[in-house]
Design a protein around this motif. Structure first.
Motif, PDB file in Angstrom:
ATOM      1  N   GLY A  91      16.797   2.753   4.297  1.00 60.38           N
ATOM      2  CA  GLY A  91      17.473   2.540   3.027  1.00 60.38           C
ATOM      3  C   GLY A  91      16.844   3.391   1.936  1.00 60.38           C
ATOM      4  N   GLY A  92      17.514   3.476   0.798  1.00 60.79           N
ATOM      5  CA  GLY A  92      17.134   4.440  -0.221  1.00 60.79           C
ATOM      6  C   GLY A  92      16.042   4.042  -1.167  1.00 60.79           C
ATOM      7  N   ASN A  93      15.476   2.836  -1.040  1.00 58.67           N
ATOM      8  CA  ASN A  93      14.454   2.393  -1.988  1.00 58.67           C
ATOM      9  C   ASN A  93      13.225   1.858  -1.252  1.00 58.67           C
ATOM     10  OD1 ASN A  93      15.969   2.507  -4.718  1.00 58.67           O
ATOM     11  ND2 ASN A  93      17.371   1.386  -3.384  1.00 58.67           N
ATOM     12  N   GLY A  94      12.054   2.220  -1.741  1.00 55.05           N
ATOM     13  CA  GLY A  94      10.835   1.698  -1.138  1.00 55.05           C
ATOM     14  C   GLY A  94       9.706   2.706  -1.173  1.00 55.05           C
ATOM     15  N   LEU A  95       8.592   2.319  -0.593  1.00 52.98           N
ATOM     16  CA  LEU A  95       7.396   3.148  -0.536  1.00 52.98           C
ATOM     17  C   LEU A  95       7.187   3.605   0.904  1.00 52.98           C
ATOM     18  CD1 LEU A  95       5.209   4.021  -2.611  1.00 52.98           C
ATOM     19  CD2 LEU A  95       3.786   2.189  -1.698  1.00 52.98           C
ATOM     20  N   VAL A  96       7.255   4.897   1.113  1.00 52.81           N
ATOM     21  CA  VAL A  96       7.097   5.478   2.450  1.00 52.81           C
ATOM     22  C   VAL A  96       5.654   5.918   2.630  1.00 52.81           C
ATOM     23  CG1 VAL A  96       7.890   7.251   4.047  1.00 52.81           C
ATOM     24  CG2 VAL A  96       9.479   6.277   2.369  1.00 52.81           C
ATOM     25  N   ILE A  97       5.013   5.432   3.683  1.00 50.77           N
ATOM     26  CA  ILE A  97       3.634   5.814   3.996  1.00 50.77           C
ATOM     27  C   ILE A  97       3.655   6.581   5.310  1.00 50.77           C
ATOM     28  CG2 ILE A  97       1.304   4.997   4.518  1.00 50.77           C
ATOM     29  CD1 ILE A  97       2.019   2.432   2.954  1.00 50.77           C
ATOM     30  N   ASP A  98       3.274   7.840   5.257  1.00 54.90           N
ATOM     31  CA  ASP A  98       3.238   8.673   6.461  1.00 54.90           C
ATOM     32  C   ASP A  98       1.792   9.062   6.745  1.00 54.90           C
ATOM     33  OD1 ASP A  98       4.693  10.460   8.524  1.00 54.90           O
ATOM     34  OD2 ASP A  98       3.332  11.837   7.499  1.00 54.90           O
ATOM     35  N   VAL A  99       1.245   8.522   7.835  1.00 56.01           N
ATOM     36  CA  VAL A  99      -0.118   8.859   8.234  1.00 56.01           C
ATOM     37  C   VAL A  99      -0.019   9.948   9.291  1.00 56.01           C
ATOM     38  CG1 VAL A  99      -2.310   8.014   9.115  1.00 56.01           C
ATOM     39  CG2 VAL A  99      -0.870   6.508   7.753  1.00 56.01           C
ATOM     40  N   GLY A 100      -0.208  11.188   8.868  1.00 57.33           N
ATOM     41  CA  GLY A 100      -0.099  12.320   9.778  1.00 57.33           C
ATOM     42  C   GLY A 100      -1.438  12.727  10.348  1.00 57.33           C
ATOM     43  N   GLY A 101      -1.415  13.770  11.185  1.00 60.84           N
ATOM     44  CA  GLY A 101      -2.645  14.254  11.779  1.00 60.84           C
ATOM     45  C   GLY A 101      -3.535  14.957  10.774  1.00 60.84           C
ATOM     46  N   GLN A 204       6.810  -2.238  -4.287  1.00 62.56           N
ATOM     47  CA  GLN A 204       7.975  -1.801  -3.541  1.00 62.56           C
ATOM     48  C   GLN A 204       7.840  -2.204  -2.075  1.00 62.56           C
ATOM     49  OE1 GLN A 204       9.353   2.353  -4.595  1.00 62.56           O
ATOM     50  NE2 GLN A 204       7.307   2.455  -5.445  1.00 62.56           N
ATOM     51  N   ASP A 205       8.987  -2.302  -1.388  1.00 65.10           N
ATOM     52  CA  ASP A 205       8.957  -2.503   0.058  1.00 65.10           C
ATOM     53  C   ASP A 205       8.282  -1.298   0.697  1.00 65.10           C
ATOM     54  OD1 ASP A 205      10.355  -4.897  -0.150  1.00 65.10           O
ATOM     55  OD2 ASP A 205      12.303  -3.920   0.042  1.00 65.10           O
ATOM     56  N   VAL A 219      -0.321  -1.384  11.883  1.00 61.43           N
ATOM     57  CA  VAL A 219       0.716  -1.914  10.988  1.00 61.43           C
ATOM     58  C   VAL A 219       0.287  -3.265  10.432  1.00 61.43           C
ATOM     59  CG1 VAL A 219       3.107  -2.709  10.828  1.00 61.43           C
ATOM     60  CG2 VAL A 219       2.571  -0.684  12.178  1.00 61.43           C
ATOM     61  N   GLU A 220      -0.274  -4.101  11.295  1.00 59.91           N
ATOM     62  CA  GLU A 220      -0.738  -5.428  10.878  1.00 59.91           C
ATOM     63  C   GLU A 220      -1.847  -5.346   9.847  1.00 59.91           C
ATOM     64  OE1 GLU A 220      -3.508  -8.717  13.064  1.00 59.91           O
ATOM     65  OE2 GLU A 220      -1.775  -8.010  14.221  1.00 59.91           O
ATOM     66  N   ARG A 221      -2.830  -4.488  10.102  1.00 65.82           N
ATOM     67  CA  ARG A 221      -3.969  -4.386   9.191  1.00 65.82           C
ATOM     68  C   ARG A 221      -3.583  -3.695   7.879  1.00 65.82           C
ATOM     69  NH1 ARG A 221      -6.295  -7.855   8.832  1.00 65.82           N
ATOM     70  NH2 ARG A 221      -8.014  -6.780   7.756  1.00 65.82           N
ATOM     71  N   LEU A 222      -2.691  -2.724   7.959  1.00 63.91           N
ATOM     72  CA  LEU A 222      -2.230  -2.065   6.747  1.00 63.91           C
ATOM     73  C   LEU A 222      -1.470  -3.052   5.861  1.00 63.91           C
ATOM     74  CD1 LEU A 222      -2.204   0.604   5.256  1.00 63.91           C
ATOM     75  CD2 LEU A 222      -0.148   1.249   6.527  1.00 63.91           C
ATOM     76  N   SER A 223      -0.669  -3.913   6.481  1.00 63.79           N
ATOM     77  CA  SER A 223       0.045  -4.957   5.729  1.00 63.79           C
ATOM     78  C   SER A 223      -0.942  -5.869   5.027  1.00 63.79           C
ATOM     79  CB  SER A 223       0.936  -5.765   6.668  1.00 63.79           C
ATOM     80  OG  SER A 223       1.953  -4.979   7.236  1.00 63.79           O
ATOM     81  N   SER A 224      -2.021  -6.219   5.735  1.00 69.58           N
ATOM     82  CA  SER A 224      -3.031  -7.097   5.155  1.00 69.58           C
ATOM     83  C   SER A 224      -3.719  -6.433   3.966  1.00 69.58           C
ATOM     84  CB  SER A 224      -4.068  -7.468   6.221  1.00 69.58           C
ATOM     85  OG  SER A 224      -5.097  -8.261   5.680  1.00 69.58           O
ATOM     86  N   HIS A 225      -4.081  -5.157   4.102  1.00 71.96           N
ATOM     87  CA  HIS A 225      -4.761  -4.450   3.021  1.00 71.96           C
ATOM     88  C   HIS A 225      -3.863  -4.280   1.805  1.00 71.96           C
ATOM     89  CE1 HIS A 225      -8.718  -3.178   4.575  1.00 71.96           C
ATOM     90  NE2 HIS A 225      -8.145  -3.208   5.774  1.00 71.96           N
ATOM     91  N   LEU A 226      -2.558  -4.120   2.034  1.00 75.25           N
ATOM     92  CA  LEU A 226      -1.614  -3.932   0.926  1.00 75.25           C
ATOM     93  C   LEU A 226      -1.099  -5.256   0.368  1.00 75.25           C
ATOM     94  CD1 LEU A 226       0.456  -0.949   2.368  1.00 75.25           C
ATOM     95  CD2 LEU A 226      -0.925  -0.902   0.275  1.00 75.25           C
ATOM     96  N   SER A 227      -1.384  -6.356   1.076  1.00 78.46           N
ATOM     97  CA  SER A 227      -0.908  -7.695   0.691  1.00 78.46           C
ATOM     98  C   SER A 227       0.617  -7.744   0.609  1.00 78.46           C
ATOM     99  CB  SER A 227      -1.524  -8.130  -0.656  1.00 78.46           C
ATOM    100  OG  SER A 227      -2.925  -8.176  -0.566  1.00 78.46           O
ATOM    101  N   ARG A 228       1.270  -7.003   1.476  1.00 73.56           N
ATOM    102  CA  ARG A 228       2.724  -7.032   1.589  1.00 73.56           C
ATOM    103  C   ARG A 228       3.114  -6.461   2.947  1.00 73.56           C
ATOM    104  NH1 ARG A 228       4.263  -1.948  -2.403  1.00 73.56           N
ATOM    105  NH2 ARG A 228       2.143  -1.230  -2.662  1.00 73.56           N
ATOM    106  N   SER A 229       4.260  -6.895   3.423  1.00 77.68           N
ATOM    107  CA  SER A 229       4.699  -6.493   4.757  1.00 77.68           C
ATOM    108  C   SER A 229       5.011  -4.997   4.814  1.00 77.68           C
ATOM    109  CB  SER A 229       5.939  -7.303   5.148  1.00 77.68           C
ATOM    110  OG  SER A 229       6.427  -6.876   6.407  1.00 77.68           O
ATOM    111  N   VAL A 230       4.584  -4.357   5.905  1.00 77.02           N
ATOM    112  CA  VAL A 230       4.905  -2.959   6.159  1.00 77.02           C
ATOM    113  C   VAL A 230       5.874  -2.913   7.336  1.00 77.02           C
ATOM    114  CG1 VAL A 230       4.014  -0.705   6.861  1.00 77.02           C
ATOM    115  CG2 VAL A 230       2.680  -2.139   5.298  1.00 77.02           C
ATOM    116  N   SER A 231       7.061  -2.372   7.104  1.00 79.62           N
ATOM    117  CA  SER A 231       8.082  -2.285   8.149  1.00 79.62           C
ATOM    118  C   SER A 231       8.044  -0.906   8.804  1.00 79.62           C
ATOM    119  CB  SER A 231       9.479  -2.516   7.560  1.00 79.62           C
ATOM    120  OG  SER A 231       9.567  -3.774   6.934  1.00 79.62           O
ATOM    121  N   THR A 232       8.437  -0.862  10.069  1.00 76.93           N
ATOM    122  CA  THR A 232       8.518   0.403  10.771  1.00 76.93           C
ATOM    123  C   THR A 232       9.428   0.235  11.980  1.00 76.93           C
ATOM    124  OG1 THR A 232       7.230   2.262  11.650  1.00 76.93           O
ATOM    125  CG2 THR A 232       6.509   0.034  12.265  1.00 76.93           C
ATOM    126  N   CYS A 233       9.620   1.308  12.733  1.00 79.35           N
ATOM    127  CA  CYS A 233      10.405   1.280  13.973  1.00 79.35           C
ATOM    128  C   CYS A 233      10.008   2.515  14.773  1.00 79.35           C
ATOM    129  CB  CYS A 233      11.904   1.280  13.657  1.00 79.35           C
ATOM    130  SG  CYS A 233      12.498   2.757  12.814  1.00 79.35           S
TER     131      CYS A 233
END
Length: 247
Positions: A91-101, A204-205, A219-233
């Protein structure tokens, strides 16, 4: 007709095919020593799947090696492509986190447009390369390291530099610290750094893209550190390539 996006990252080279507005095919190859050779391997894989690059409506490249794709008609920046790809997937709104190499990107999307972004590109700490180096030092795969970390207790990895952090891990191994605890400390170190980078754009989501999107513990630990759910697929690994195909 179909459109092809090529994302040549520092570690992995990815391709995505969009056909009739849907994701039709994805493929990944290790980048290796040569970005050009990686792009040619992707071209061969695409042809085998029935999507030859010379038959596409467009071929757009992005990523670390985007200028090394000889059959691309144009190349587009990573920030733009990751934003478009994430918007397509989530979707068009939210915070995208890309952990690259090579770097970590945090992108704020509003109505499908990139409004703001931050990057950690000065040091490998807080990136996928950090996890790769530490897993190699411990003699395990990244998946095995995540499983070890889940069973471990926090052992701080305090060094901000990857080289010094590696020395710190070697010292912990020498002292007999359980691998589970070291693995826990390594992943906590990365998630903490990523969360600090993302913390400047709160409220933001959150969506995780890149090679770590299939690592459930991260994903679980990142959600905990951010205190909000991090979605992915699983498809989020190809967000950059999808965004390139949309360009």
């Amino acid at each position: 007709m179909y459109a092809i996006g090529i994302d040549i990252g520092s570690t992995a080279a990815k391709a995505a095919v969009l056909q009739d507005g849907a994701l039709a095919y994805t493929v990944v190859e290790p980048t290796g020593f040569s970005s050009v050779e990686a792009s040619e391997r992707l071209s061969a894989r695409l042809a085998e799947a029935g999507f030859p690059t010379d038959g596409a409506a467009s071929v757009v490249s992005t990523g670390y090696g985007r200028v090394a794709v000889p059959y691309a008609s144009k190349n587009v920046t990573e920030i733009t492509c990751h934003g478009r790809g994430a918007s397509f997937l989530f979707g068009g709104n939210g915070l995208v986190i890309d952990v690259g190499g090579q770097d970590t990107k945090v992108i704020s999307l509003v109505d499908g447009k990139v409004r703001k972004f931050l990057m950690n590109d000065k040091c490998a700490a807080g990136t996928g390369k950090f996890l790769e180096i530490m897993a190699d030092r411990m003699g395990v795969s990244q998946e095995e390291m995540a499983n070890l970390a889940r069973a471990g207790q926090p052992t701080p990895i305090s060094s901000m530099c990857t080289v010094f952090a590696e020395s710190e891990v070697i010292s912990l191994i020498g002292k007999g610290e359980p691998r589970e605890n070291i693995a826990n400390g390594v992943i906590e170190s990365v998630c903490s750094r990523v969360a600090t980078l993302a913390g400047g754009m709160a409220g933001q989501d959150c969506y995780l893209t890149g090679g770590l999107c299939e690592n459930a513990y991260v994903v679980e630990r990142l959600s905990s550190h951010l205190s909000r759910s991090v979605s992915t697929c699983p498809e989020a690994r190809f967000a950059g390539a999808i965004g390139a195909a949309l360009s």
